[in-house]
Design an enzyme around this catalytic site. Structure first.
Site, PDB file in Angstrom:
ATOM      1  N   ASP A 302       0.830  -1.204   0.000  1.00  0.00           N
ATOM      2  CA  ASP A 302       0.000   0.000   0.000  1.00  0.00           C
ATOM      3  C   ASP A 302       0.865   1.255   0.000  1.00  0.00           C
ATOM      4  O   ASP A 302       1.736   1.440   0.852  1.00  0.00           O
ATOM      5  CB  ASP A 302      -0.939  -0.009   1.200  1.00  0.00           C
ATOM      6  CG  ASP A 302      -1.963   1.101   1.116  1.00  0.00           C
ATOM      7  OD1 ASP A 302      -1.667   2.213   1.584  1.00  0.00           O
ATOM      8  OD2 ASP A 302      -3.061   0.853   0.574  1.00  0.00           O
ATOM      9  N   ARG A 303       0.614   2.114  -0.951  1.00  0.00           N
ATOM     10  CA  ARG A 303       1.433   3.312  -1.113  1.00  0.00           C
ATOM     11  C   ARG A 303       1.223   4.300   0.024  1.00  0.00           C
ATOM     12  O   ARG A 303       2.171   4.880   0.574  1.00  0.00           O
ATOM     13  CB  ARG A 303       1.110   3.986  -2.450  1.00  0.00           C
ATOM     14  CG  ARG A 303       1.651   3.290  -3.681  1.00  0.00           C
ATOM     15  CD  ARG A 303       1.070   1.913  -3.980  1.00  0.00           C
ATOM     16  NE  ARG A 303      -0.376   1.939  -4.182  1.00  0.00           N
ATOM     17  CZ  ARG A 303      -1.175   0.883  -4.048  1.00  0.00           C
ATOM     18  NH1 ARG A 303      -0.698  -0.300  -3.674  1.00  0.00           N
ATOM     19  NH2 ARG A 303      -2.483   0.981  -4.247  1.00  0.00           N
ATOM     20  N   THR A 304      -0.032   4.486   0.420  1.00  0.00           N
ATOM     21  CA  THR A 304      -0.323   5.437   1.495  1.00  0.00           C
ATOM     22  C   THR A 304       0.266   4.974   2.811  1.00  0.00           C
ATOM     23  O   THR A 304       0.832   5.775   3.579  1.00  0.00           O
ATOM     24  CB  THR A 304      -1.846   5.624   1.623  1.00  0.00           C
ATOM     25  OG1 THR A 304      -2.332   6.234   0.423  1.00  0.00           O
ATOM     26  CG2 THR A 304      -2.188   6.512   2.801  1.00  0.00           C
ATOM     27  N   CYS A 337      -3.017   5.122 -10.507  1.00  0.00           N
ATOM     28  CA  CYS A 337      -2.991   5.298  -9.050  1.00  0.00           C
ATOM     29  C   CYS A 337      -2.252   6.591  -8.771  1.00  0.00           C
ATOM     30  O   CYS A 337      -1.051   6.705  -9.050  1.00  0.00           O
ATOM     31  CB  CYS A 337      -2.293   4.124  -8.378  1.00  0.00           C
ATOM     32  SG  CYS A 337      -1.995   4.375  -6.599  1.00  0.00           S
ATOM     33  N   ASN A 338      -2.952   7.569  -8.226  1.00  0.00           N
ATOM     34  CA  ASN A 338      -2.321   8.859  -7.950  1.00  0.00           C
ATOM     35  C   ASN A 338      -1.187   8.731  -6.944  1.00  0.00           C
ATOM     36  O   ASN A 338      -0.101   9.284  -7.125  1.00  0.00           O
ATOM     37  CB  ASN A 338      -3.365   9.839  -7.415  1.00  0.00           C
ATOM     38  CG  ASN A 338      -4.359  10.279  -8.470  1.00  0.00           C
ATOM     39  OD1 ASN A 338      -4.209  11.316  -9.101  1.00  0.00           O
ATOM     40  ND2 ASN A 338      -5.422   9.488  -8.657  1.00  0.00           N
ATOM     41  N   THR A 339      -1.429   7.989  -5.864  1.00  0.00           N
ATOM     42  CA  THR A 339      -0.433   7.887  -4.793  1.00  0.00           C
ATOM     43  C   THR A 339       0.846   7.238  -5.291  1.00  0.00           C
ATOM     44  O   THR A 339       1.955   7.619  -4.882  1.00  0.00           O
ATOM     45  CB  THR A 339      -1.002   7.097  -3.605  1.00  0.00           C
ATOM     46  OG1 THR A 339      -2.304   7.597  -3.282  1.00  0.00           O
ATOM     47  CG2 THR A 339      -0.110   7.234  -2.386  1.00  0.00           C
ATOM     48  N   ALA A 340       0.731   6.270  -6.188  1.00  0.00           N
ATOM     49  CA  ALA A 340       1.917   5.595  -6.714  1.00  0.00           C
ATOM     50  C   ALA A 340       2.854   6.560  -7.425  1.00  0.00           C
ATOM     51  O   ALA A 340       4.056   6.278  -7.563  1.00  0.00           O
ATOM     52  CB  ALA A 340       1.506   4.476  -7.660  1.00  0.00           C
ATOM     53  N   THR A 381      -5.685  10.461  -1.150  1.00  0.00           N
ATOM     54  CA  THR A 381      -5.263   9.755   0.060  1.00  0.00           C
ATOM     55  C   THR A 381      -4.330  10.643   0.872  1.00  0.00           C
ATOM     56  O   THR A 381      -3.680  11.560   0.326  1.00  0.00           O
ATOM     57  CB  THR A 381      -4.523   8.458  -0.283  1.00  0.00           C
ATOM     58  OG1 THR A 381      -3.296   8.790  -0.941  1.00  0.00           O
ATOM     59  CG2 THR A 381      -5.367   7.548  -1.173  1.00  0.00           C
ATOM     60  N   LYS A 423     -12.781   0.897  -1.677  1.00  0.00           N
ATOM     61  CA  LYS A 423     -11.881  -0.249  -1.812  1.00  0.00           C
ATOM     62  C   LYS A 423     -12.524  -1.531  -1.288  1.00  0.00           C
ATOM     63  O   LYS A 423     -12.099  -2.635  -1.647  1.00  0.00           O
ATOM     64  CB  LYS A 423     -10.543   0.017  -1.120  1.00  0.00           C
ATOM     65  CG  LYS A 423      -9.608   0.921  -1.927  1.00  0.00           C
ATOM     66  CD  LYS A 423      -8.237   1.010  -1.305  1.00  0.00           C
ATOM     67  CE  LYS A 423      -7.276   1.869  -2.129  1.00  0.00           C
ATOM     68  NZ  LYS A 423      -6.830   1.215  -3.364  1.00  0.00           N
ATOM     69  N   CYS A 454      -7.649  10.403  -6.183  1.00  0.00           N
ATOM     70  CA  CYS A 454      -7.462   8.980  -5.921  1.00  0.00           C
ATOM     71  C   CYS A 454      -8.307   8.279  -6.974  1.00  0.00           C
ATOM     72  O   CYS A 454      -9.474   8.638  -7.170  1.00  0.00           O
ATOM     73  CB  CYS A 454      -7.921   8.598  -4.516  1.00  0.00           C
ATOM     74  SG  CYS A 454      -7.972   6.815  -4.243  1.00  0.00           S
TER      75      CYS A 454
END
Length: 505
Positions: A302-304, A337-340, A381, A423, A454
């Site tokens: 999980d990136r966050t 995926c924005n966080t990635a 996120t 999710k 996100c």
């Protein structure tokens, strides 16, 4: 969408500096004859005496050996494709396929290869134009199957009249000379098979042939014996093929653009992204759509959790997934995926293909489509917010980025990760209420447009009135649109020597 082929390249290679491969086994004697003539041609050119030529010949059972009208080339197709893929994996970049039957289906195979396959017909066309510029009619000795395929008419018919032996000579003389018990394929190199070939050539001369082109790669094995018996020139098509391959810089393989997709981050967002690519592609049929290769890897950490806590670092897992796409022939990578994207700068230097940066595309979209906007809200996120990746690209473009306060940010996290969050498979109810609250919150702060930062957030249903109160941007849609445009533009983009696209601006 009008798609253009994606051309791989061998830029910087001089003639003779390629690694050559010859596909043998399609006609054992013919393959050996081509190899011998290719080696001889290389030896006659001092600059090419050290050229590498690999010869790949394995047992190949093509079924009935005679290439008559009812011949089924399916097993031959698989053999040629597998052999060329193995050559490609060994670093061979230029291949020869000394088989006219195989040339009837090469156009089905070459779009799936990164290896350059030299065309026998390109070689013949070039040689005929140079050596016999006034030529008008050519006689062709080929199998009944190749004759019926019409490939000689398609490849050479625009410039030359094509004549074949009459039906009786075709079956009783020519096919017997190649496939009969006293034929070349049975190991005979003189006697009856030469006489039968000479009779087939005589038939062609009576039908107006000014020159004879063997469309069977076995015929050149007997070329010296045959020429003395025929009233017009007989081309050594194997020698012409060998010399052309060694001396030319023929067009590199044309490849359709293939998009690699890092999937599983998250799984529903991946499906949503692919759906949007399909929807945004102007296509009238299946074949007009973009090739996509998806590496669905939900096990990427999980990136966050990594960005705001002690969660496992996803960098290597993201890089490994991109490497799989690169190895599979992708020309560019999309990560829905924005966080990635907080990790993209770390992994891009280790790839020879570009990652299409969703965040940069979103900001460029705002600047191009909404030039009056100066205050942009971000719902994402906590990891994306904490990483500052959106803030960096927004401020570089002269935009002020607004984010929720801590309490509202917690609502967004619940809408994404909560027990009734997106999710977990929910797209309405509590997650919708939380998202609506966050949208109103940023609008009250003065956000003129809000980024749903996100990739799961656009999946959540919201009240129509909430959606109309302030402009909402879907980064997945913007990324999909950019990938569709990139596929359309790909033929005009310069390549590196690797055949991959350079980094995107």
């Amino acid at each position: 969408m009008s798609k253009k082929p994606f051309a791989a390249t061998h830029a910087g290679k001089a003639p003779g500096k390629h690694r050559y491969g010859v596909v043998g086994g399609l006609g054992v004697i013919a393959g050996a004859d081509l190899l011998l003539k290719m080696i001889g041609a290389a030896q006659r050119r001092p600059e090419m005496r050290d050229v590498g030529i690999a010869f790949e010949q394995r047992h190949f059972d093509s079924g009935p050996s005679i290439a008559d009208e009812s011949y089924n080339p399916s097993r031959r197709k698989f053999y040629v494709y597998d052999t060329l893929k193995e050559m490609e994996a060994r670093g061979i970049d230029t291949a020869l396929v000394p088989c006219f039957v195989s040339h009837t289906f090469l156009r089905e195979i070459t779009p799936e290869l990164d290896i350059r396959v030299i065309s026998l017909f390109d070689a013949l066309r070039d040689w005929l134009a140079r050596e016999h510029p006034a030529l008008r009619t050519i006689g062709v000795l080929t199998s009944t199957y190749v004759q019926k395929s019409g490939i000689f008419e398609r490849e050479l018919g625009a410039r030359y009249a094509i004549v074949y032996p009459d039906a009786a000579v075709q079956s009783d003389k020519l096919m017997r000379a190649i496939y009969g018990p006293s034929g070349i394929r049975a190991g005979h190199h003189g006697g009856e098979c030469v006489e039968l070939l000479a009779e087939a050539c005589h038939c062609l001369v009576t039908r107006g042939a000014q020159l004879i082109v063997p469309g069977l790669s076995e015929v050149p094995v007997l070329i010296d014996s045959l020429r003395s018996l025929v009233a017009v020139p007989v081309v050594d098509s194997n020698l012409v093929y060998a010399e052309y391959a060694l001396g030319c810089e023929a067009a590199p393989p044309l490849r359709e653009f293939k998009l690699g997709v890092v999937g599983g981050v998250g799984p529903a967002a991946t499906v949503d992204f692919m759906h949007k690519v399909v929807r945004l592609t102007g296509a009238a049929r299946d074949q007009d759509h973009i090739k996509m290769m998806v590496e669905q890897n939900p096990q990427i950490p999980d990136r966050t959790a990594n960005l705001i806590g002690s969660g496992a670092d996803p960098t290597i897992a993201l890089l490994a997934t991109c490497k799989q796409l690169e190895a599979g022939g992708a020309h560019a990578v999309a990560i829905p995926c924005n966080t990635a994207h907080a990790f993209v700068d770390r992994i891009q230097p280790y790839l020879s293909i570009p990652i299409v940066n969703m965040l940069s595309e979103v900001v460029q979209h705002i600047r191009a489509q909404m030039p009056a906007v100066s205050r942009v809200g971000l719902l994402a996120t906590s990891g994306t917010v904490a990483s500052g990746v959106y803030r960096e690209v927004a401020e570089a473009a002269g935009l002020q980025l607004l984010v929720p306060d801590a309490a509202v940010q917690e609502l967004i996290m619940q809408a994404i990760y909560g027990e009734r969050g997106v999710k977990a498979g929910f797209t309405s109810g509590l997650c919708s209420e939380h998202l609506a609250t966050a949208i109103r919150h940023l609008a009250e702060q003065g956000a003129e447009v809000i980024i749903l930062g996100c990739t799961e957030l656009p999946l959540i249903a919201i009240d129509v009135a909430v959606g109309q109160a302030v402009a909402l941007l879907d980064p997945t849609e913007i990324l999909a649109a950019r990938c569709v445009a990139l596929a359309s533009e790909s033929a005009a983009i310069p390549r590196h020597d690797s055949g991959k696209m350079p980094p995107l601006a």
